[in-house]
Design a protein around this motif. Structure first.
Motif, PDB file in Angstrom:
ATOM      1  N   THR A 248       0.819  -1.211   0.000  1.00  0.00           N
ATOM      2  CA  THR A 248       0.000   0.000   0.000  1.00  0.00           C
ATOM      3  C   THR A 248       0.852   1.259   0.000  1.00  0.00           C
ATOM      4  O   THR A 248       0.495   2.255  -0.635  1.00  0.00           O
ATOM      5  N   ALA A 249       1.997   1.246   0.695  1.00  0.00           N
ATOM      6  CA  ALA A 249       2.840   2.441   0.787  1.00  0.00           C
ATOM      7  C   ALA A 249       3.490   2.787  -0.544  1.00  0.00           C
ATOM      8  O   ALA A 249       3.658   3.966  -0.883  1.00  0.00           O
ATOM      9  N   PHE A 250       3.866   1.771  -1.329  1.00  0.00           N
ATOM     10  CA  PHE A 250       4.583   2.006  -2.582  1.00  0.00           C
ATOM     11  C   PHE A 250       3.821   1.528  -3.815  1.00  0.00           C
ATOM     12  O   PHE A 250       4.372   1.539  -4.924  1.00  0.00           O
ATOM     13  N   ASN A 251       2.598   1.083  -3.612  1.00  0.00           N
ATOM     14  CA  ASN A 251       1.789   0.587  -4.726  1.00  0.00           C
ATOM     15  C   ASN A 251       2.491  -0.559  -5.458  1.00  0.00           C
ATOM     16  O   ASN A 251       2.538  -0.621  -6.691  1.00  0.00           O
ATOM     17  N   ILE A 252       3.041  -1.489  -4.675  1.00  0.00           N
ATOM     18  CA  ILE A 252       3.712  -2.669  -5.226  1.00  0.00           C
ATOM     19  C   ILE A 252       2.700  -3.810  -5.283  1.00  0.00           C
ATOM     20  O   ILE A 252       2.175  -4.228  -4.244  1.00  0.00           O
ATOM     21  N   PRO A 253       2.415  -4.355  -6.459  1.00  0.00           N
ATOM     22  CA  PRO A 253       1.358  -5.359  -6.576  1.00  0.00           C
ATOM     23  C   PRO A 253       1.699  -6.727  -6.013  1.00  0.00           C
ATOM     24  O   PRO A 253       0.800  -7.491  -5.654  1.00  0.00           O
ATOM     25  N   ASN A 254       3.009  -7.050  -5.931  1.00  0.00           N
ATOM     26  CA  ASN A 254       3.371  -8.413  -5.537  1.00  0.00           C
ATOM     27  C   ASN A 254       4.781  -8.436  -4.973  1.00  0.00           C
ATOM     28  O   ASN A 254       5.697  -7.864  -5.556  1.00  0.00           O
ATOM     29  N   TYR A 255       4.946  -9.095  -3.807  1.00  0.00           N
ATOM     30  CA  TYR A 255       6.290  -9.280  -3.253  1.00  0.00           C
ATOM     31  C   TYR A 255       6.272 -10.397  -2.227  1.00  0.00           C
ATOM     32  O   TYR A 255       5.209 -10.884  -1.822  1.00  0.00           O
ATOM     33  N   TYR A 256       7.473 -10.827  -1.813  1.00  0.00           N
ATOM     34  CA  TYR A 256       7.633 -11.963  -0.917  1.00  0.00           C
ATOM     35  C   TYR A 256       8.543 -11.579   0.248  1.00  0.00           C
ATOM     36  O   TYR A 256       9.569 -10.922   0.049  1.00  0.00           O
ATOM     37  N   LEU A 257       8.176 -12.004   1.440  1.00  0.00           N
ATOM     38  CA  LEU A 257       8.991 -11.806   2.627  1.00  0.00           C
ATOM     39  C   LEU A 257       9.365 -13.168   3.193  1.00  0.00           C
ATOM     40  O   LEU A 257       8.518 -14.059   3.294  1.00  0.00           O
ATOM     41  N   ILE A 258      10.638 -13.314   3.557  1.00  0.00           N
ATOM     42  CA  ILE A 258      11.129 -14.573   4.113  1.00  0.00           C
ATOM     43  C   ILE A 258      11.462 -14.364   5.591  1.00  0.00           C
ATOM     44  O   ILE A 258      12.184 -13.420   5.939  1.00  0.00           O
ATOM     45  N   GLU A 259      10.910 -15.227   6.443  1.00  0.00           N
ATOM     46  CA  GLU A 259      11.127 -15.141   7.889  1.00  0.00           C
ATOM     47  C   GLU A 259      11.746 -16.435   8.414  1.00  0.00           C
ATOM     48  O   GLU A 259      11.565 -17.498   7.834  1.00  0.00           O
ATOM     49  N   ILE A 260      12.448 -16.296   9.538  1.00  0.00           N
ATOM     50  CA  ILE A 260      12.989 -17.471  10.222  1.00  0.00           C
ATOM     51  C   ILE A 260      12.606 -17.413  11.685  1.00  0.00           C
ATOM     52  O   ILE A 260      12.433 -16.335  12.264  1.00  0.00           O
TER      53      ILE A 260
END
Length: 205
Positions: free
Chosen positions: A190-202
């Motif tokens: 919403t902040a950057f109008n990015i339609p798709n991305y992935y976050l990796i957590e451990i």
């Protein structure tokens, strides 16, 4: 009063020792030290990073790796890539150093292929691309060149693979403005109008 002061001092010392015990650090290294292999990876548009976790408190712990996909500003999917506690053939961490490599590539068939590579096994994952006109980029979450602190029993963001922010004034595509921004990674869509991305957590537990 004297006993109260001694108790307070003891509590402070205990808190300090406990904080030091949970002192796990993450270091990252992009690419390959082998020049020919590094060039080949670049030619194939493969991004790779080596993640090294260091800390005595790693010993005897299991770990979980999660990939969270965000689409149109919302969490669309959470995949558990690895949960070592659920597999008998994967032992708990036995050393103060734990590391793996991560490879990711945007493929010509409109998919994203990820692979988490450990010493004796790997865990590949494929996702459909939601927006193909721009190139995704891999960034870690280290704010400086110094190692990043990682807490036990807490899901910690370690990487993001995301589309760029399009600057309306210049028209330039910017990646560092996203990963280095004050916005929470969960709010990038919403902040950057990015339609798709992935976050990796451990998670170490």
């Amino acid at each position: 009063m004297k006993n109260f002061i001694l108790l307070a001092v003891a509590f402070i010392c205990f808190s300090t020792l406990n904080a030091q015990k949970n002192d796990i650090k993450l270091q990252t290294k992009y690419g390959s030290d082998n020049e020919e292999l590094h060039d080949l990876l670049r030619f194939q548009d493969v991004e790779t990073i080596k993640l090294t976790f260091i800390g005595e408190d790693l010993k005897g712990k299991n770990y979980r790796l999660l990939v969270k996909e965000y689409t149109n500003g919302s969490l669309a999917k959470t995949d558990t890539i690895m949960d070592s506690a659920k597999f008998e053939y994967i032992p708990v961490i036995s050393d103060s150093v734990f590391e793996f490599k991560y490879y990711v590539k945007t493929q010509s068939n409109n998919t994203i292929k990820m692979n988490f590579m450990f010493d004796r096994f790997s865990t590949p994952k494929v996702y459909d691309i939601k927006a193909s006109e721009d190139k995704y980029a891999l960034h870690d979450f280290l704010k400086t060149t110094e190692p990043m602190s990682v807490k036990l029993n807490t899901e910690t963001l370690i990487m993001g693979y995301f589309l760029p922010y399009i600057d309306k004034e210049s028209g330039w595509k910017k990646y560092c403005d996203v990963s280095g921004s004050k916005h929470s990674p969960e709010d990038w869509g919403t902040a950057f109008n990015i339609p798709n991305y992935y976050l990796i957590e451990i998670l170490f537990e």
